[in-house]
Design a protein around this motif. Structure first.
Motif: not given
Lengths: 275, 261
Positions: A175-182, B28-44
Motif C-alpha cells: 500500500f506504500s505504492l498506492f499511497e503515492v499514486v492512488f 492523470k499522472s497518478m492514474i498513469y502511475g497506478f496503471t504502470d504499476l501493473f505493467r511489469i514487461k518492458k517495452t521499446n
C-alpha cells in the motif's frame, strides 16, 4: 506477475541484501535519527510506547466494567489479555503505518541523490521491532504482576510473531505504492485498520459468544497470527496450531510476491512524489 | 603525468539517447502511475498518452574526469530533469545512463538535512547518503566543519544556521566525500562573492580528481569553471561543445531572441 521464476526471486533478494550492506552506514544513521526523533519534541519521550497501549486498555476496561461489552471467556485476567493483544496489534499495524508512508518520507533525501528505498523500509522494520521490544518488556512485568506463569513454550513467542511481522510488512510495502499514486485506496485501507481490529479477537477472546464475530474470527488470518503468539506467551496449554501453520504458509507466499512486485514497481512511483 | 592524462579520458557519466516524459495533469499522472504499476514487461515502444509530453528527447552527452560541463537552457528546457535522471532519482523513459563512480549533489536547498539535529549529526547522515563509510566520515568531519567555517556551531541545531552556513556545509560535505561526479544545480545561488571565489578556487585546484556538471544562471561561475557546454532547447540538445565562450554567445543570443519574441 505472471511466470515468476525462482531465479528472479533470488536475484531480487540478492540485490536487497547487497544494498543493505552497501548502505549499512546510512541505515544506522536513519535508525538513530528515527529512534531519537520520534518523541524528540515530547517531554515523556519513549514512555509513549507504554502509555499508548495503557490508554487503550483503560478505555476497554471502562466499557467492560460498565457492562457495555462482553469480551467472552479469557484464559488470563482480562487487563493482561488486553495488554498482550493490543501490543501485538500495535506491532502489526505499526508496519503498515510506517512502511506505508516510507516512499513519501524518503522523498526529501531521494531528491538529493538516489539510494535504494529498501534502506528506508529496513529502517522502519528495525524501529518497529525496537519499539515492540520496549512494549514487550513492560508487558512481561505486568503479566508477572497478574501471576501469569511463563513456561518453556513462552520462548516460542518470538518466532511465532514472525508471520505477523511479514504480514504487516507485506501490507505496508504494497500500500506504500498506492499511497503515492492512488492515495484514496491507501486512505480506505488505513481507515479500515480500526475496523479490522474489531473483527480480530484483540479486545475480545476467540471464545466470544457472538455468531457473527465468531464466524469472522474463524476466517480472519489475523486471528491465528495474534492468538497463537498471545497463547504461547501467557502459557496457555493445548494450543491448536493447524490454522496458524496454514495462515503462516499463505503469509510467506504473499510476502515473497509482494516484495517482488514492490521491487519491480517502486521506481515508477518515486518520480510522482518529486514531480 | 601519464596517469593524470589517463584519468582525464575516463568517462564518468555516459548519457545515451535519453528521453523522459511527464504528464501535465496531476490526476492523470497518478492514474498513469497506478496503471504502470501493473505493467511489469518492458517495452521499446513508448507512446505519449493524453496530457503527457516529452521533458527530454533523445539527449546524449558525456562527462569525463577533469571536465566541467555547464548545462544551460531557459526555464523548462529540461535541465533539472536531466540532473534527476543522471542522479537516478527518476527512471528514464527510454535510453540509457551509465555512471562510473561516486556521485554527489549540491542543490540550492538542503532537503536531506534535519533542522532538529546538529550540524555534526547532519554531516554524518549526508556523508552516509553519499556512501561514505563511518571511518571515512570521522576522518573528514573536522575538515568539513573547518571549510564550512562552522566549527564552533557544530553541535547547534541545524535549523538555527543561517542560509550561508547551510550552503557552506552542503558544499563541504559534497566536496570532501571523495566524489567522482559533482552535480551543482544552482548550488551557489545563495553564496556571496567571497565564498564563491573559495568554491571556485578549490574546485579548479582539484579538477583532475572529478567531473563536474553545473547548472547556474550565473554566467560568471560558468566562465570561471566550465570547459564544456551543453545548451538544452525544449528538451533537446541544441549545442554541445568544448568551446564555452561560443556556447555562451549562442545561448545569450537565443535567450534575447526568445525574450523579444
Amino acid at each position: 506477475m505472471n511466470n515468476i521464476k525462482i531465479s528472479d526471486i533470488i536475484s531480487v533478494w540478492q540485490s536487497i541484501i547487497s544494498n543493505i550492506f552497501k548502505y549499512s552506514e546510512l541505515l544506522k544513521q536513519l535508525v538513530y535519527i528515527s529512534l531519537t526523533q520520534q518523541f524528540k519534541k515530547s517531554i515523556l519521550g519513549n514512555a509513549w510506547l507504554v502509555i499508548d497501549p495503557l490508554m487503550s486498555i483503560f478505555i476497554w476496561l471502562i466499557l467492560h466494567s460498565a457492562g457495555m461489552f462482553n469480551p467472552g471467556e479469557t484464559n488470563i485476567p482480562y487487563p493482561a489479555y488486553l495488554l498482550v493483544s493490543i501490543s501485538l496489534w500495535t506491532f502489526f499495524v505499526g508496519f503498515f503505518n510506517t512502511i506505508g508512508i516510507s516512499i513519501t518520507e524518503a522523498g526529501r533525501m531521494l531528491i538529493e541523490v538516489s539510494f535504494p528505498i529498501e534502506i528506508k523500509v529496513t529502517e522502519k522494520i528495525i524501529i518497529n521491532i525496537v519499539n515492540f521490544i520496549i512494549t514487550l518488556t513492560f508487558c512481561i512485568v505486568v503479566l508477572l504482576f497478574f501471576g501469569i506463569n511463563f513456561n518453556v513454550k513462552s520462548l516460542l513467542f518470538i518466532p511465532s510473531i514472525i508471520p505477523l511481522l511479514l504480514f504487516g510488512v507485506s501490507l505496508g510495502l504494497f500500500f506504500s505504492l498506492f499511497e503515492v499514486v492512488f492515495f484514496d485506496i491507501y486512505l480506505v485501507v488505513k481507515r479500515s485498520m480500526r475496523l479490522l481490529m474489531y473483527l480480530t479477537p484483540i479486545v475480545y477472546s476467540t471464545n466470544i459468544k457472538s455468531g457473527f464475530l465468531g464466524t469472522i474470527a474463524k476466517y480472519n488470518p489475523l486471528t491465528y497470527l495474534t492468538s497463537i503468539p498471545r497463547d504461547l506467551l501467557t502459557g496457555v496449554e493445548n494450543i491448536e496450531l493447524t490454522g496458524f501453520w496454514i495462515t503462516s504458509g499463505i503469509v510467506l507466499i504473499i510476502f515473497i510476491l509482494v516484495v517482488q512486485f514492490y521491487y519491480l514497481s517502486v521506481n515508477k512511483v518515486i518520480e510522482k512524489i518529486l514531480d | 603525468m601519464q596517469k593524470e592524462q589517463d584519468n582525464r579520458s575516463e568517462v564518468l557519466v555516459d548519457v545515451q539517447n535519453v528521453s523522459k516524459k511527464f504528464c501535465k495533469n496531476l490526476k492523470k499522472s497518478m492514474i498513469y502511475g497506478f496503471t504502470d504499476l501493473f505493467r511489469i514487461k518492458k517495452t521499446n515502444k513508448i507512446r505519449l498518452r493524453k496530457d503527457e509530453f516529452w521533458a527530454l528527447q533523445d539527449v546524449s552527452l558525456s562527462l569525463k574526469r577533469g571536465e566541467m560541463l555547464a548545462i544551460l537552457g531557459l526555464n523548462g528546457a529540461g535541465k533539472t530533469t536531466l540532473i534527476r535522471l543522471i542522479t537516478k532519482t527518476f527512471p528514464v523513459s527510454s535510453g540509457r545512463i551509465n555512471l562510473f563512480g561516486r556521485i554527489v549533489t549540491i542543490y540550492e536547498k538542503n532537503r536531506a538535512l534535519n533542522k532538529f539535529y546538529s550540524g555534526r549529526e547532519n554531516i554524518k547522515v549526508k556523508c552516509a547518503l553519499f556512501q561514505m563509510s563511518r571511518k571515512e566520515t570521522m576522518e573528514k568531519i573536522d575538515t568539513i566543519l573547518n571549510f564550512a567555517e562552522i566549527k564552533e556551531f557544530a553541535d547547534a541545531p541545524f535549523g538555527t544556521y543561517s542560509t550561508g552556513m547551510k550552503a557552506r556545509i552542503n558544499f563541504a560535505i559534497a566536496f570532501y566525500s571523495n566524489p567522482d561526479i559533482i552535480i551543482i544545480d544552482e548550488g551557489f545561488a545563495t553564496s556571496d562573492r567571497k565564498i564563491l571565489e573559495k568554491y571556485i578556487a578549490i574546485i579548479r585546484e582539484n579538477s583532475h580528481k572529478f567531473g563536474v556538471i553545473i547548472i547556474s544562471h550565473n554566467q560568471v561561475i560558468i566562465k570561471e569553471l566550465a570547459n564544456k557546454i551543453v545548451i538544452l532547447k525544449k528538451g533537446k540538445v541544441f549545442y554541445n561543445s568544448y568551446n564555452v565562450s561560443k556556447g555562451l554567445q549562442i545561448y545569450n543570443s537565443y535567450k534575447n531572441n526568445t525574450k523579444t519574441s
